[in-house]
Design an enzyme around this catalytic site. Sequence first.
Site, PDB file in Angstrom:
ATOM      1  N   ASP A   8      -0.389  -0.498  21.270  1.00  0.00           N
ATOM      2  CA  ASP A   8      -1.413  -1.608  21.857  1.00  0.00           C
ATOM      3  C   ASP A   8      -0.676  -2.651  22.439  1.00  0.00           C
ATOM      4  OD1 ASP A   8      -3.954  -2.791  22.125  1.00  0.00           O
ATOM      5  OD2 ASP A   8      -3.338  -3.993  20.356  1.00  0.00           O
ATOM      6  N   ASP A  10      -2.091  -6.284  23.243  1.00  0.00           N
ATOM      7  CA  ASP A  10      -2.678  -7.542  22.716  1.00  0.00           C
ATOM      8  C   ASP A  10      -2.956  -7.835  21.374  1.00  0.00           C
ATOM      9  OD1 ASP A  10      -2.855  -8.258  25.488  1.00  0.00           O
ATOM     10  OD2 ASP A  10      -4.912  -7.604  25.988  1.00  0.00           O
TER      11      ASP A  10
HETATM   12 MG   LIG Z   1      -5.125  -5.070  20.439  1.00  0.00          MG
END
Ligand SMILES: [Mg+2]
Length: 175
Positions: A8, A10
């Site tokens: 992932d 962010d």
């Molecule tokens: Mg995230």
Amino acid sequence: MRKALFLDRDGTLIIDKHYLKNPQEVEVFPGVSDFLKKALACDYLLFLFTNQSGISRGLHTLEDTNACNQRMLELLQLPEPGFQEIKVAIEGPEEEEGYRKPSPKFIWEMIEKYNLDPKASWIIGDKLSDLEAGIRAGIRSAWVASGKPRDEELDGYIEKHGISTFFHLREFKLL
Ligand SMILES: [Mg+2]
């Protein structure tokens, strides 16, 4: 068969700036670059898998996101091959078709394309949707505390599926 990390963006690789649009605001967490270099040295294939509903919401464009990803890559300075593929899921939460996590579609496609070993492959992220995408795809999921805070729903999911948790990505144990 190869092993892979689906990462992932962010809250996992970079500070979550909430609908990040400006490449100058990209801030990589300490230790992430070294961690990813070590993962490459340990023969993991790296995949970036990021939900960017701000695109379908009209808050920023895919070009903005691509520019932010490019800035992140400049900061990371990874040796070849770096990230094998980058998937930006542009859909909003109400759109059921597409790649948006928790959909396992991107992971399934990469398992097939790169002959990945699901049991040796992981998704690492800070949200429930990251963990769900991994479990639904049949790979392993790990949660990092560097992004969104835990809530009851996340706690329940982590407990139910025996999911590993880490304060930061750099603490994930590479094998
Ligand atoms: Mg995230």
